[in-house]
Write a protein that holds these residues in place. Structure first.
Motif, mmCIF file in Angstrom:
data_model
loop_
_atom_site.group_PDB
_atom_site.id
_atom_site.type_symbol
_atom_site.label_atom_id
_atom_site.label_comp_id
_atom_site.label_asym_id
_atom_site.label_seq_id
_atom_site.Cartn_x
_atom_site.Cartn_y
_atom_site.Cartn_z
ATOM 1 N N LEU A 22 0.855 -1.182 0.000
ATOM 2 C CA LEU A 22 0.000 0.000 0.000
ATOM 3 C C LEU A 22 0.891 1.231 0.000
ATOM 4 C CD1 LEU A 22 -2.715 1.518 0.350
ATOM 5 C CD2 LEU A 22 -2.440 1.170 2.834
ATOM 6 N N VAL A 23 0.644 2.141 -0.930
ATOM 7 C CA VAL A 23 1.339 3.422 -0.992
ATOM 8 C C VAL A 23 0.362 4.495 -0.538
ATOM 9 C CG1 VAL A 23 2.485 5.111 -2.489
ATOM 10 C CG2 VAL A 23 2.770 2.653 -2.912
ATOM 11 N N VAL A 62 0.293 -3.445 -5.989
ATOM 12 C CA VAL A 62 0.350 -2.145 -5.324
ATOM 13 C C VAL A 62 -1.000 -1.439 -5.391
ATOM 14 C CG1 VAL A 62 1.512 0.097 -5.250
ATOM 15 C CG2 VAL A 62 2.782 -1.940 -5.974
ATOM 16 N N THR A 63 -1.432 -0.930 -4.235
ATOM 17 C CA THR A 63 -2.634 -0.117 -4.102
ATOM 18 C C THR A 63 -2.187 1.260 -3.630
ATOM 19 O OG1 THR A 63 -3.869 -2.072 -3.422
ATOM 20 C CG2 THR A 63 -4.872 0.054 -2.942
ATOM 21 N N ALA A 81 -8.042 3.159 6.005
ATOM 22 C CA ALA A 81 -9.149 2.340 5.503
ATOM 23 C C ALA A 81 -8.648 1.259 4.550
ATOM 24 C CB ALA A 81 -10.181 3.235 4.809
ATOM 25 N N ALA A 82 -7.736 1.629 3.653
ATOM 26 C CA ALA A 82 -7.194 0.657 2.698
ATOM 27 C C ALA A 82 -6.371 -0.408 3.409
ATOM 28 C CB ALA A 82 -6.342 1.371 1.644
ATOM 29 N N PRO A 90 -1.978 -5.085 4.055
ATOM 30 C CA PRO A 90 -0.822 -5.262 3.173
ATOM 31 C C PRO A 90 0.398 -5.787 3.926
ATOM 32 C CG PRO A 90 -1.109 -2.959 3.713
ATOM 33 C CD PRO A 90 -2.296 -3.680 4.279
ATOM 34 N N ASP A 91 1.306 -6.353 3.154
ATOM 35 C CA ASP A 91 2.572 -6.817 3.722
ATOM 36 C C ASP A 91 3.480 -5.643 4.069
ATOM 37 O OD1 ASP A 91 2.071 -9.682 3.239
ATOM 38 O OD2 ASP A 91 2.164 -9.079 1.140
ATOM 39 N N LEU A 92 3.345 -4.558 3.288
ATOM 40 C CA LEU A 92 4.225 -3.404 3.449
ATOM 41 C C LEU A 92 3.460 -2.144 3.066
ATOM 42 C CD1 LEU A 92 7.903 -3.060 2.785
ATOM 43 C CD2 LEU A 92 6.438 -1.500 1.530
#
Length: 121
Positions: free
Chosen positions: A5-6, A28-29, A39-40, A46-48
């Motif tokens: 997640l970015v 990638v999100t 929220a995401a 996510p892992d990272l």
């Protein structure tokens, strides 16, 4: 590979990070602010997370602290990606629970390396 997640309010930086990590094989999100980032993260675990510090509303440090208070994110690695480069900033990010710290502007190769190292640990 990993689910990443970015969280960055700068669309150009978020797209660059997304592209760099997607090419490396990660899913990638992108979230555009801290609240959407939480929220995401809650939805996808996510892992990272690659997390900008300076965002409107909820800062990256606040997001990091919030996630670290939830034990379901204990295994999630967090990299702060920010223009703030003072030693006290790095200490503050580590104190909030960040696993690594990358200063903007950054080299895509360096970001890929740091992501790979964190995911391998």
């Amino acid at each position: 590979m990993a689910n990443v997640l970015v969280v960055d309010d700068d669309a150009d930086v978020a797209e660059l990070v997304r592209t760099v990590l997607s090419i490396a094989g990660h899913e990638v999100t992108v979230a555009t602010d801290g609240e959407h980032g939480i929220a995401a993260a809650s939805a996808a675990h996510p892992d990272l997370i690659v997390l900008d510090w300076m965002m409107p509303g909820m800062t990256g440090i606040e997001v990091c602290r919030t996630l670290r208070q939830d034990s379901s994110f204990d295994a999630t690695r967090i990299i702060m990606l920010t223009a703030k480069s003072a030693p006290s900033d790095i200490d503050a990010a580590r104190g909030a629970g960040a696993d690594d710290y990358v200063v903007k502007p950054f080299a895509p190769r360096e970001l890929r390396r740091r992501v790979a190292e964190l995911l391998a640990s």
